[in-house]
Each structure stands twice: as C-alpha cells, then as structure tokens.
Design an enzyme around this catalytic site. Structure first.
Site, PDB file in Angstrom:
ATOM      1  N   GLY A  71       3.064   0.631  -1.381  1.00 45.06           N
ATOM      2  CA  GLY A  71       1.986  -0.267  -1.812  1.00 45.06           C
ATOM      3  C   GLY A  71       1.469   0.113  -3.186  1.00 45.06           C
ATOM      4  N   ARG A 112      -0.124  -2.481  -6.809  1.00 51.79           N
ATOM      5  CA  ARG A 112      -1.488  -2.847  -7.229  1.00 51.79           C
ATOM      6  C   ARG A 112      -2.500  -2.093  -6.380  1.00 51.79           C
ATOM      7  NH1 ARG A 112      -2.241  -7.204  -3.345  1.00 51.79           N
ATOM      8  NH2 ARG A 112      -0.164  -7.670  -2.567  1.00 51.79           N
ATOM      9  N   ASN A 167       0.541   3.946   2.011  1.00 56.86           N
ATOM     10  CA  ASN A 167      -0.658   3.223   1.582  1.00 56.86           C
ATOM     11  C   ASN A 167      -0.561   1.716   1.801  1.00 56.86           C
ATOM     12  OD1 ASN A 167      -3.047   2.573  -0.402  1.00 56.86           O
ATOM     13  ND2 ASN A 167      -1.249   1.530  -1.232  1.00 56.86           N
ATOM     14  N   SER A 204      -8.582   3.550   7.407  1.00 54.06           N
ATOM     15  CA  SER A 204      -9.726   2.709   7.022  1.00 54.06           C
ATOM     16  C   SER A 204     -10.907   3.109   7.889  1.00 54.06           C
ATOM     17  CB  SER A 204      -9.401   1.238   7.262  1.00 54.06           C
ATOM     18  OG  SER A 204     -10.579   0.454   7.193  1.00 54.06           O
ATOM     19  N   TYR A 247      -6.262  -5.050  12.758  1.00 52.88           N
ATOM     20  CA  TYR A 247      -6.298  -4.059  11.662  1.00 52.88           C
ATOM     21  C   TYR A 247      -6.895  -2.717  12.144  1.00 52.88           C
ATOM     22  CZ  TYR A 247      -7.500  -2.358   6.921  1.00 52.88           C
ATOM     23  OH  TYR A 247      -7.625  -1.633   5.762  1.00 52.88           O
ATOM     24  N   ALA A 295      -4.414  -0.944  14.351  1.00 54.12           N
ATOM     25  CA  ALA A 295      -3.335  -0.327  13.560  1.00 54.12           C
ATOM     26  C   ALA A 295      -3.844   0.940  12.867  1.00 54.12           C
ATOM     27  CB  ALA A 295      -2.810  -1.319  12.524  1.00 54.12           C
ATOM     28  N   LYS A 296      -5.014   0.871  12.272  1.00 57.56           N
ATOM     29  CA  LYS A 296      -5.542   2.017  11.523  1.00 57.56           C
ATOM     30  C   LYS A 296      -5.949   3.157  12.462  1.00 57.56           C
ATOM     31  CE  LYS A 296      -5.105   0.393   7.297  1.00 57.56           C
ATOM     32  NZ  LYS A 296      -4.103   0.979   6.391  1.00 57.56           N
TER      33      LYS A 296
HETATM   34  P1  NAP Z   1      -4.016  -4.613  -1.909  1.00 63.85           P
HETATM   35  O1  NAP Z   1      -4.688  -4.587  -3.228  1.00 63.85           O
HETATM   36  O2  NAP Z   1      -3.923  -5.879  -1.142  1.00 63.85           O
HETATM   37  O3  NAP Z   1      -2.551  -3.989  -2.096  1.00 63.85           O
HETATM   38  C1  NAP Z   1      -1.712  -3.879  -0.988  1.00 63.85           C
HETATM   39  C2  NAP Z   1      -0.451  -3.153  -1.400  1.00 63.85           C
HETATM   40  O4  NAP Z   1       0.408  -3.082  -0.252  1.00 63.85           O
HETATM   41  C3  NAP Z   1       0.285  -3.853  -2.505  1.00 63.85           C
HETATM   42  O5  NAP Z   1       0.842  -2.914  -3.381  1.00 63.85           O
HETATM   43  C4  NAP Z   1       1.377  -4.606  -1.748  1.00 63.85           C
HETATM   44  O6  NAP Z   1       2.511  -4.737  -2.581  1.00 63.85           O
HETATM   45  C5  NAP Z   1       1.682  -3.638  -0.603  1.00 63.85           C
HETATM   46  N1  NAP Z   1       2.267  -4.309   0.539  1.00 63.85           N
HETATM   47  C6  NAP Z   1       1.694  -5.211   1.364  1.00 63.85           C
HETATM   48  N2  NAP Z   1       2.590  -5.665   2.262  1.00 63.85           N
HETATM   49  C7  NAP Z   1       3.765  -5.031   1.990  1.00 63.85           C
HETATM   50  C8  NAP Z   1       5.058  -5.095   2.550  1.00 63.85           C
HETATM   51  N3  NAP Z   1       5.358  -5.893   3.572  1.00 63.85           N
HETATM   52  N4  NAP Z   1       6.025  -4.318   2.002  1.00 63.85           N
HETATM   53  C9  NAP Z   1       5.751  -3.505   0.961  1.00 63.85           C
HETATM   54  N5  NAP Z   1       4.547  -3.400   0.395  1.00 63.85           N
HETATM   55  C10 NAP Z   1       3.562  -4.168   0.898  1.00 63.85           C
HETATM   56  O7  NAP Z   1      -4.713  -3.589  -0.896  1.00 63.85           O
HETATM   57  P2  NAP Z   1      -5.532  -2.248  -1.177  1.00 63.85           P
HETATM   58  O8  NAP Z   1      -6.949  -2.580  -1.071  1.00 63.85           O
HETATM   59  O9  NAP Z   1      -5.014  -1.545  -2.375  1.00 63.85           O
HETATM   60  O10 NAP Z   1      -5.143  -1.452   0.151  1.00 63.85           O
HETATM   61  C11 NAP Z   1      -4.295  -0.325   0.152  1.00 63.85           C
HETATM   62  C12 NAP Z   1      -4.475   0.398   1.481  1.00 63.85           C
HETATM   63  O11 NAP Z   1      -5.832   0.787   1.632  1.00 63.85           O
HETATM   64  C13 NAP Z   1      -4.145  -0.468   2.696  1.00 63.85           C
HETATM   65  O12 NAP Z   1      -3.506   0.307   3.682  1.00 63.85           O
HETATM   66  C14 NAP Z   1      -5.504  -0.901   3.188  1.00 63.85           C
HETATM   67  O13 NAP Z   1      -5.494  -1.202   4.558  1.00 63.85           O
HETATM   68  C15 NAP Z   1      -6.326   0.323   2.864  1.00 63.85           C
HETATM   69  N6  NAP Z   1      -7.763   0.075   2.749  1.00 63.85           N
HETATM   70  C16 NAP Z   1      -8.263  -0.732   1.771  1.00 63.85           C
HETATM   71  C17 NAP Z   1      -9.633  -0.927   1.695  1.00 63.85           C
HETATM   72  C18 NAP Z   1     -10.274  -1.783   0.636  1.00 63.85           C
HETATM   73  O14 NAP Z   1     -11.500  -1.984   0.698  1.00 63.85           O
HETATM   74  N7  NAP Z   1      -9.555  -2.272  -0.339  1.00 63.85           N
HETATM   75  C19 NAP Z   1     -10.471  -0.324   2.636  1.00 63.85           C
HETATM   76  C20 NAP Z   1      -9.932   0.473   3.611  1.00 63.85           C
HETATM   77  C21 NAP Z   1      -8.570   0.685   3.659  1.00 63.85           C
HETATM   78  P3  NAP Z   1       3.431  -6.049  -2.715  1.00 63.85           P
HETATM   79  O15 NAP Z   1       2.572  -7.239  -2.454  1.00 63.85           O
HETATM   80  O16 NAP Z   1       3.969  -5.947  -4.101  1.00 63.85           O
HETATM   81  O17 NAP Z   1       4.486  -5.848  -1.686  1.00 63.85           O
END
Ligand code: NAP
Length: 244
Positions: free
Chosen positions: A10, A13, A87, A139, A152, A155-156
């Site tokens: 991931g 971005r 991630n 998370s 979600y 899973a987490k």
């Molecule tokens: P994001 O901006 O939506 O980015 C998600 C990343 O995961 C992207 O790089 C995407 O890349 C990749 N991804 C999604 N589906 C995929 C797939 N099938 N195969 C390969 N790559 C995949 O999300 P984020 O906020 O950075 O979240 C990153 C992690 O932090 C996640 O596990 C999320 O659950 C966790 N998290 C986020 C938050 C928050 O507030 N943002 C809070 C708690 C936990 P591509 O689309 O290029 O494949």
C-alpha cells in the site's frame, strides 16, 4: 544487497507512501508494493532523487497467490528479507444489519487474509536471516470496534491476533511482530470527511489535529529499527489521544 530489505504494501499513496519514504530515509532498501504502477514509479523516483534506495512491484493483495509470489520473489532476488510492513487496506463501511456478505468477505480478504499470507511467506527468509521486523497496520477500530465498520474492525482485530501469534512463534528467532494502530489520519481513506467534519474530529483529539502519514511512519521506523528487538507482540496506538 547490504542494506536491510523492507517490503511496504500500500505504498502508492497515503500512510504507506509515508512509511516507504521514511524507511528509505533511514537507509532501508524499500520494495514499494500496490496496484497503481504510475504512483509507485513516482514514489521510486522521489526516493532515489532524495538519495534513497527503492524498487516497486505491482501486486493486487486481494490475490493470495500473487502476495505469496511477490514476497518470495523479493526475498530470492535480494537473498534476504528483513522488514515487512503490511499496510495496504480498504474500507467498505455500512451498518451491520445492512452489510452484504460480499462487503464483509472483501474487507477480510484484503485486510486480513493478505496479511496472513505475507507474514507466512516472510517467515522463511526471516528465519534464514535470523532477523525480522514485521509491522502490521491495524486501526483503533480493531481495538475498540466502530459503528459501521463490523467488517473492517473484525479484520483489524484479526490482524492483532495474527501478529501476536507470529510474535510468540518466532520471537526466539530474532523476529519481532507488532501492530501500529492509527486513529484518524489525513489520506484518501478519510477524504470523505469535509473540512467541518475534520475540525469537529480534531476537537476530540488530545493533540488537537488529525494525524498525517509521517506520524505513523515514525512509529513504524521505531518498531523496525535494529535495536527494537525487545519489543514484540505489541499494539502501538498512534491516534493523538483519541477517546473512542
Ligand atoms: P489509502 O490512502 O486509501 O491507501 C491505501 C493503500 O492501500 C494504497 O496504497 C492502495 O494502493 C493500497 N491497496 C488497497 N487495496 C489494495 C490491493 N487490493 N492490492 C494492493 N494494494 C492495495 O489508505 P491509508 O489511509 O493510507 O491506509 C493505510 C492503512 O492504514 C490501511 O491498512 C488502513 O486500514 C490503515 N488505517 C488508516 C487510517 C486513516 O485514518 N487513514 C486509520 C486507521 C488505519 P493501490 O490503490 O495503488 O493499489
């Protein structure tokens, strides 16, 4: 390869991109993984321009076999795998009583099953190298549960159980496994929050702001350091002090 090799999923971005840049800055060879090749190429170029070391691989982590192959190929190419940061993740929110089987299964598959497969595949090269640092991104929803996130949060929470089990199985072999559990972080995942919503959320956060990817990357850098070998099986909540 004399640098430590770190897979970051991931990484195209959001939080993963921040983690990839931080690990590269700390001297790791980063293998940036996601589906979007263009974004991965721009990350690789950015890291190399800053003097770091990076390569990218496209992989859809919804495909278990592809995840297995990706980890094996990286380990074989470099003759080592030192760091794995799982991630990549998605949300498919909805209230429990209306949530479809498909939305439940998809989130479990991408957010939990892929992590299991990557951890399993990484165990072998890490055992061979007698060193490993695994960080799985959880998370606060997986710790506390959350309305609209039964899939979600399940899973987490599963990621926590998986990580603690891995920590116990491999702890005596120089391999640590920990979870970093973010709160609200400004990425595409939280882009549905408008400026007013963000302001309201920030009022409830002790440090008075939403997180940024660099905040999470700092925690990952800490847990993947060479001298972090005595920290394992932990859930490090990085939420700025967020009461759920
Ligand atoms: P994001 O901006 O939506 O980015 C998600 C990343 O995961 C992207 O790089 C995407 O890349 C990749 N991804 C999604 N589906 C995929 C797939 N099938 N195969 C390969 N790559 C995949 O999300 P984020 O906020 O950075 O979240 C990153 C992690 O932090 C996640 O596990 C999320 O659950 C966790 N998290 C986020 C938050 C928050 O507030 N943002 C809070 C708690 C936990 P591509 O689309 O290029 O494949």
């Amino acid at each position: 390869m004399d640098k430590r090799v770190a897979i970051v999923t991931g990484a195209s971005r959001g939080i993963g991109r921040g983690i990839a840049k931080r690990l590269a800055k700390d001297g790791r060879h980063v293998v940036a993984v996601a589906r979007n090749a263009e974004q991965l190429q721009s990350l690789e170029a950015e890291i190399i321009a800053a003097g770091g070391s990076c390569e990218h691989r496209t992989c859809d982590i919804a495909d278990g076999l592809a995840v297995q192959r990706m980890v094996e190929e990286v380990s074989e190419k470099h003759g080592r795998l030192d760091i794995l940061v799982n991630n990549a993740g998605i949300t498919k929110d909805g209230l429990l009583m209306r949530m479809s089987d498909a939305d439940f299964d998809e989130v479990i598959n991408v957010n939990l099953r892929s992590v299991f497969i990557a951890c399993r595949a990484a165990s072998r090269p890490m055992l061979r190298g007698k060193f490993g640092r695994v960080v799985n991104i959880g998370s606060v929803s997986g710790v506390e549960g959350n309305k609209g996130q039964a899939n979600y949060a399940s899973a987490k929470a599963g990621v926590i159980g998986l990580t603690k089990s891995m920590a116990k199985e491999l702890g005596a072999k120089g391999i640590t496994a920990n979870v970093v559990a973010p709160g609200f972080v400004e990425t595409d995942m939280t882009a549905f929050l408008g400026p007013d919503d963000k302001k309201k959320v920030a009022e409830h956060i002790t440090v008075g702001r939403l997180g940024i990817p660099e905040d999470i990357a700092a925690a990952v850098a800490y847990l993947t350091a060479d001298d972090a070998g005595y920290i394992t099986g932990q859930v490090l909540v990085v939420d700025g002090g967020l009461p759920m």
